[in-house]
Design an enzyme around this catalytic site. Structure first.
Site, PDB file in Angstrom:
ATOM      1  N   HIS A 162       2.519   7.764  36.274  1.00 37.65           N
ATOM      2  CA  HIS A 162       2.641   5.962  36.911  1.00 37.65           C
ATOM      3  C   HIS A 162       2.392   5.647  38.189  1.00 37.65           C
ATOM      4  O   HIS A 162       0.854   5.255  38.577  1.00 37.65           O
ATOM      5  CB  HIS A 162       3.652   5.488  36.607  1.00 37.65           C
ATOM      6  N   HIS A 164       7.517  11.695  34.586  1.00 35.56           N
ATOM      7  CA  HIS A 164       7.159  10.483  34.304  1.00 35.56           C
ATOM      8  C   HIS A 164       6.335   9.191  35.037  1.00 35.56           C
ATOM      9  O   HIS A 164       5.473   8.832  34.724  1.00 35.56           O
ATOM     10  CB  HIS A 164       7.826   9.999  33.261  1.00 35.56           C
ATOM     11  N   GLU A 165       7.015   9.595  35.669  1.00 32.75           N
ATOM     12  CA  GLU A 165       7.285   7.945  36.777  1.00 32.75           C
ATOM     13  C   GLU A 165       6.426   8.849  37.900  1.00 32.75           C
ATOM     14  O   GLU A 165       5.382   8.019  38.531  1.00 32.75           O
ATOM     15  CB  GLU A 165       8.878   7.735  37.408  1.00 32.75           C
ATOM     16  N   GLU A 215       2.672   3.391  29.071  1.00 35.02           N
ATOM     17  CA  GLU A 215       3.816   4.164  29.023  1.00 35.02           C
ATOM     18  C   GLU A 215       3.030   5.626  27.834  1.00 35.02           C
ATOM     19  O   GLU A 215       3.606   6.608  28.256  1.00 35.02           O
ATOM     20  CB  GLU A 215       4.211   3.912  27.904  1.00 35.02           C
TER      21      GLU A 215
END
Length: 310
Positions: free
Chosen positions: A134, A130-131, A200
């Site tokens: 980003h 997930h990071e 998100e």
């Protein structure tokens, strides 16, 4: 569309900053505010990672000091076709994580000790992916600049309180100053939250595709959400403008997916991941953190030395 919306919201945040400057000092104040916003953005562009990492006391680790974590990040970065980011650990009991940096070549991923202790290797892989999403989408710079401008608006509004009531200047007056001190930070917060919530969902989706198992991230989000309400993150409480950078809101008192939430509700995010898992035909749930694991990576390849997650 997401990028257009983010750019529009950032423009609105800068306009709000200029508006507060105008209320304090008229046209000259607006120009000064614009210059300050540009200088702030430039400073943040080059120093965003160091600012946030230092704020949370994160220390960098490598393949020798934290081989399991470092190798997991390296494996995921390779799957995401990203340069290897720097890896940091925060001595924080609350399980959480964030990414920062001005671009993929200067990015960093930071996780808390609580995250490593409470999640299985598969769940941790979902969080790190997930990071990395980003980083892939350049969200790290956008979110750090957003936090900086939002904080600057709050400080500028409070600064205006000292001059707004002076009848010898063109300030908004006592009542206007009080309203500005309340409404300007509130408006900045709403724009900041809208940007965060937009990014998100996209990071959840792309991160789940990196690991190939959306339910790993879904399980991690459920665990982090539950613990975040029970374990306070005092540094985040002192710096609420950075809350949107974490994978789950580190502040106490949030819950529903409404106008004032820094993140989408976890239930909605998990539902989206469940739908993605159904589309991809991968409904596998991660094994419990205490289960026995073979010395292999989550994708079946050898990962070398066993660690706390694998």
């Amino acid at each position: 569309m997401n990028y257009f919306r983010t750019a529009l919201l950032l423009a609105g945040l800068t306009a709000l900053f200029m508006g507060v400057g105008y209320l304090i000092g008229g046209g000259t104040g607006a120009v000064i505010a614009l210059i300050v916003a540009a200088a702030t953005n430039l400073f943040t562009y080059w120093n965003s990672d160091r600012m946030v990492l230092s704020m949370y006391g994160a220390h960098q680790v490598d393949a020798r000091s934290a081989p399991d974590l470092y190798n997991l990040v390296a494996e995921l970065a390779q799957r995401a076709a990203l340069p290897m980011p720097r890896v940091f650990v925060m001595d924080e009991a609350q399980p959480n994580a964030f990414a920062t940096g001005r671009n993929p070549e200067n990015a960093a991923v930071a996780v808390t000790t609580g995250l490593m202790q409470q999640l299985s290797r598969e769940e941790l892989a979902g969080v790190i992916a997930h990071e990395l999403a980003h980083i892939k989408h350049h969200d790290t710079l956008t979110m750090t600049i957003t936090a900086t401008i939002a904080g600057a608006i709050s400080m500028l509004a409070q600064f205006g309180m000292f001059f707004g009531g002076n009848r010898n200047n063109n300030g908004p007056g006592i009542i206007g100053s009080i309203a500005m001190m309340i409404l300007a930070p509130l408006g900045a917060m709403l724009v900041q939250m809208a940007i965060s919530r937009t990014r998100e969902y996209a990071a959840d989706n792309y991160g789940a595709r990196i690991v190939g198992q959306p339910m790993w991230l879904a399980s991690a989000l459920a665990k982090i959400e539950n613990s975040a309400h029970q374990v306070p993150n005092m540094e985040a409480e002192r710096n609420p403008a950075t809350a949107h950078m974490f994978i789950i809101n580190p502040l106490s008192g949030h819950g529903v997916d409404n106008l004032f939430a820094t993140h989408p509700s976890t239930a909605n995010r998990i539902a989206a991941l469940q739908q993605l898992a159904a589309e991809l035909g991968t409904q596998t749930a991660p094994r419990p953190a205490g289960a026995s694991y073979p010395p292999r990576s989550p994708w079946g390849g050898s990962s070398g030395q066993r660690g706390p997650w694998g």
